[in-house]
Design a protein around this motif. Sequence first.
Motif: not given
Length: 434
Positions: A234-241, A287-296, A341-352
């Motif tokens: 969340x914060x990476x996108x915040x400060x970069x953009x 579809x992106x499946x591996x090394x999603x963090x490094x790709x972001x 794409x990476x941020x939204x997928x990670x945030x939604x899938x890692x949140x109850x």
Amino acid sequence: MPSSATTPHPLRFGNFRAYLVGRFAAVLAQYSMMIVLAWQAYNVARETMTTAGASAQLGLIGLAQFLPLFFLTPVTGWAADHFDRRMITRFTLTLLTAAAGLLAFATYEGWVSLPLIFGIAAIVGVARAFNGPAYSALAPNLIPREVLPNAIAISSVVWQTGMIAGPAVGGYAYAATPWGAYALATGLYAAALVAMFFIGPVPQPPRDTSRHPVRQMIDGFTYVRTNRLVLATITLDLFAVLLAGATALLPVYARDILHVGSAGLGHLAAAPGIGAGATALWFSFRPMKTEVGLKMLGAVILFGLATISFGLTAFVPHSIAMEMGIASLVVLGGADMVSVFVRQSLVQLHTPDAMRGRVSSLSQLTISASNELGEAESGFLAALVGPIAAVIGGGVGAILITLFWARLFPELRLARTFDPPDIREADPSQEKAI
């Protein structure tokens, strides 16, 4: 995990199809209005102000849309977790349709003014503050758990495509007829509203009535703060953009640097959409499946480099400046698509689910901070040091913040897949991928 042969495609579910249609129309309307509001405010201001003064008005437009989101975020996230998310989106889409319609009428009749533009911008900010968390948290309620990752990926692509294509649509529509740009946004918001009525009853997350609402609002901040992977994305996108706000200064570049007018603004605004659309098409086949963090991380660095390249168009021969600017913005849009794409997928899938509204509201706040507050920062910085230095400096800042975030949050570098912890526990073979 279910095999791909037995897992249904998300588009087989009618509720999800209606959701995608409505979300795309709403996002397209929202971001087309943003570029038109900025262009119209800049032109109205330039009738009586210098370039520096008019650039500052762009900053104020961004601020008018951001402040409602900033102050209402705790309430809007809590509301999305405690009330029917469909009803929230229907009410806010009605308000947005009325706001766009009013601007269309005022522009057609010739009595549009800066105070009216700022007032509508603030109303849009309030509506979006409630609309965004409800929309984001609604998607996982429309399909079975086993198809959720694919559904989130599709929803992210639709959202990002609308976000980046919207300015192009607004720019071209404004070039044809100014009031028609707002009329188009009105129609798109109305279409989104109709689509929301095609979504039937959906399960609601359990309501916690044992604790005070304020305490529950704070829980959303606590969850994001303690989940370092969610916090990092969340914060990476915040400060970069926030730093690299080249698109916020497109009206300045179109009118006073490249001298291409409203038609050229449409071309420039379309370029990121072309990059985003091409990237989305690639994801649909591969579809992106591996090394999603490094790709972001790599995508955000590329975003910064493309921003620098766009800023340098002011120093190249005029005969190739427009082509260089468009190419830079195409790359910028593609890189931004990968990041979101990476941020939204990670945030939604890692949140109850019970926490999704509150976390989505915080995610929306950072997105708005990076966009609307980024517009304010870029506009004020352009007024202070000039638009060229503001764009180039922002690109350099985005690269530096990404390198710093890669070191500060090793969890992001080590994120191999989108799978949340509960899926990896159910399928131990996934453990080696993190």
